[in-house]
Design an enzyme around this catalytic site. Structure first.
Site, PDB file in Angstrom:
ATOM      1  CB  SER A 364      -0.922  -0.168   1.156  1.00 32.52           C
ATOM      2  OG  SER A 364      -1.703   1.267   1.349  1.00 32.52           O
ATOM      3  NE  ARG A 365       3.253   1.270  -5.574  1.00 30.32           N
ATOM      4  CZ  ARG A 365       2.302   0.760  -6.503  1.00 30.32           C
ATOM      5  NH1 ARG A 365       1.257   1.351  -6.794  1.00 30.32           N
ATOM      6  NH2 ARG A 365       2.505  -0.084  -6.937  1.00 30.32           N
ATOM      7  CB  VAL A 366      -1.030   6.669  -0.231  1.00 31.46           C
ATOM      8  CG1 VAL A 366      -0.059   7.397  -1.400  1.00 31.46           C
ATOM      9  CG2 VAL A 366      -2.409   6.219  -0.525  1.00 31.46           C
TER      10      VAL A 366
END
Length: 504
Positions: A364-366
């Site tokens: 999950s990048r953010v």
């Protein structure tokens, strides 16, 4: 009978005075070819791309191709009554979907027509299905967590409101189950949910709707269904219709969760339309703009600035892979558009690890910015522990004599994997997740039999609930836990385990 000339002239003058002459100007074209849901129309000189046109019998069509001598129209509905020579009228409008609070709890088709057998919905608010995504300056940071109630996701790949998180995996690996669990867990959290079914069997959609009704989730959910028997044109517009309804609620400052199930079938439907319109095929016969097809859809999911109401659309697109190949065309396209992916593996699913999430590939990048602080604290080492376990597990198959430290890591990893296993439609709150993972980190499950873990997990949470209620409130209120809080939890859990051991 004798009529006087004056009377005749008076009657004629009255008629001329009261004569209402309204001239309506309509641009009309003619169908020159029709078949497979596509019509080629001649004579619509000024028609726009994306404009709605009306065939005879009030069947709608959407203009997709603008050629030199004709236009290509996608027919939205039954096309068997349309014949060569049929008249086609311009409307001057783009395709829009009716939006209303009354849609909640209903099953509709992509045109906004109800298909659940209940009364029709009348609304005078229409949102265009194609709309520009919010500008960069109008967006806000993703800060608020969107709880899924699934331990493996909330701990390892957390999702924030306004994020786009792809769920990717082979068929029958539990992709839809994750999305449905997430919808069920939004009960009481003030989130409007939209489930867009693209190209699924009508029986599958009915089953999902029934499950949502049983769990009381239909009160805040809208199902947009384009079934496998619908024309490709309906499958193509379905996700855009769902997104337009989501934007209606987002504009009111509400948080929306939208599931696109699935975008692989969406891309196939678009490929079918494009090939019928004789557009040049590219890789895997998909048209050249297949990337734009999904990017313009998923970019509309965002968290908007407080000045614009502060609403959000969180998108969970689903993509199906073949034999776990995430490097194929559509999966790589969607991975590059989204803010992370949850990768489901067939081997893990067959081992009974469900949800079958591979923590090595999932990211999950953010969402880390939106994760509950307490969950972040206890799950910090979880990914590394699971990765080490997988590595040691593979290594231990070749060696029978393992040292004590390696055995401990293998046992701890096995118990962590079991802690993350969850049955369908049974999401759990963040407080329970924190206590479960923290208990596993303390090693209280290391000596337990696998089948006893679930019961012990519940018992430990009940004890903590009665003795450390204020700590659970801190977790729910997004506060960080202090060393004193952790010591208090440790004493409660260890104290319970000691008393349990003495009883036995």
């Amino acid at each position: 009978m004798y009529l006087k000339p004056e009377e005749i002239s008076n009657i004629l003058k009255e008629k001329i005075k009261s004569f209402n002459f309204n001239m309506e100007k309509e641009e009309v074209g003619t169908v020159i070819q029709v078949g497979d849901g596509i019509a080629l129309v001649y004579g619509l000189e000024n028609v726009m791309a994306g404009e709605i046109v009306l065939f005879e019998n009030d069947i709608k069509g959407s203009v997709l191709n603008l050629e030199e001598h004709h236009v290509g129209v996608v027919i939205l509905g039954e096309y068997k009554d349309i014949k060569e020579g049929s008249l086609v009228k311009r409307t001057g409008q783009v395709l829009s979907v009716p939006c209303s609070e009354k849609l909640l709890g209903r099953v509709i088709n992509p045109l906004g027509e109800v298909i659940d057998g209940k009364e029709a919905i009348v609304s005078n608010i229409y949102y265009p299905i194609e709309k520009e995504a919010p500008k960069i300056i109008d967006r806000d940071f993703v800060r608020t967590p969107l709880e899924t109630g699934i331990k493996a996701i909330d701990a390892l790949v957390p999702i924030g409101r306004g994020q786009r998180e792809l769920i990717v995996g082979d068929r029958q690996t539990g992709k839809t189950s994750i999305a449905i669990d997430t919808i069920i867990h939004q009960k009481g959290k003030d989130v409007i949910c939209i489930y867009v079914a693209i190209g699924q069997k009508a029986s599958s959609i009915a089953q999902i709707t029934r499950e949502l009704e049983t769990e009381g989730a239909m009160d805040y959910t809208i199902v947009v269904a384009a079934t496998a028997s619908d024309p490709a044109s309906m499958l193509y517009i379905a996700p855009y219709s769902g997104c337009a309804i989501g934007e209606y609620f987002m504009d009111q400052g509400k948080d929306v969760l939208i599931v696109y199930d699935d975008l692989s079938k969406h891309a196939v439907a678009y490929r079918e339309i494009s090939l019928l319109l004789r557009r040049p095929p590219g890789r895997e016969a998909y048209p050249g703009d297949v990337f734009y097809l999904h990017s313009r859809l998923l970019e509309r999911a965002s968290k908007v600035a407080p000045s614009l109401g502060g609403g959000s659309i969180t998108a969970l697109p689903i993509v199906e892979t073949q034999a776990g190949d995430i490097s194929s065309y559509i999966p790589t396209n969607v991975i590059s558009i989204t803010d992370g992916q949850i990768f489901l593996e067939t081997d893990l699913f067959n081992e009974g690890i469900r949800p079958a999430i591979n923590p090595g590939v999932s990211v999950s990048r953010v969402g880390g910015n939106a994760q509950f602080p307490a969950l972040k604290q206890v799950a910090a080492s979880l990914r590394i522990d699971l990765a080490q376990y997988r590595e040691l597990e593979a290594f231990s198959q070749f060696s029978s004599d393992l040292d004590i430290e390696t055995r401990k890591k293998l046992i701890r990893g096995e118990k962590l994997v079991n802690i993350l296993i969850q049955p369908n439609y049974k999401p759990v709150g963040v407080e329970q997740q924190v206590i479960s993972i923290y208990s596993a980190n303390l090693g209280i499950y290391d000596e337990q039999e696998t089948e006893e873990i679930q019961n012990l997990e519940k018992e430990v949470f009940d004890v903590v609930s009665s003795k450390n209620a204020e700590i659970l409130n801190k977790i729910r209120n997004k506060e960080k836990l202090s060393p004193e809080d952790f010591n208090s939890l440790k004493d409660t859990i260890n104290g319970y385990m000691e008393s349990k051991a003495q009883e036995e």
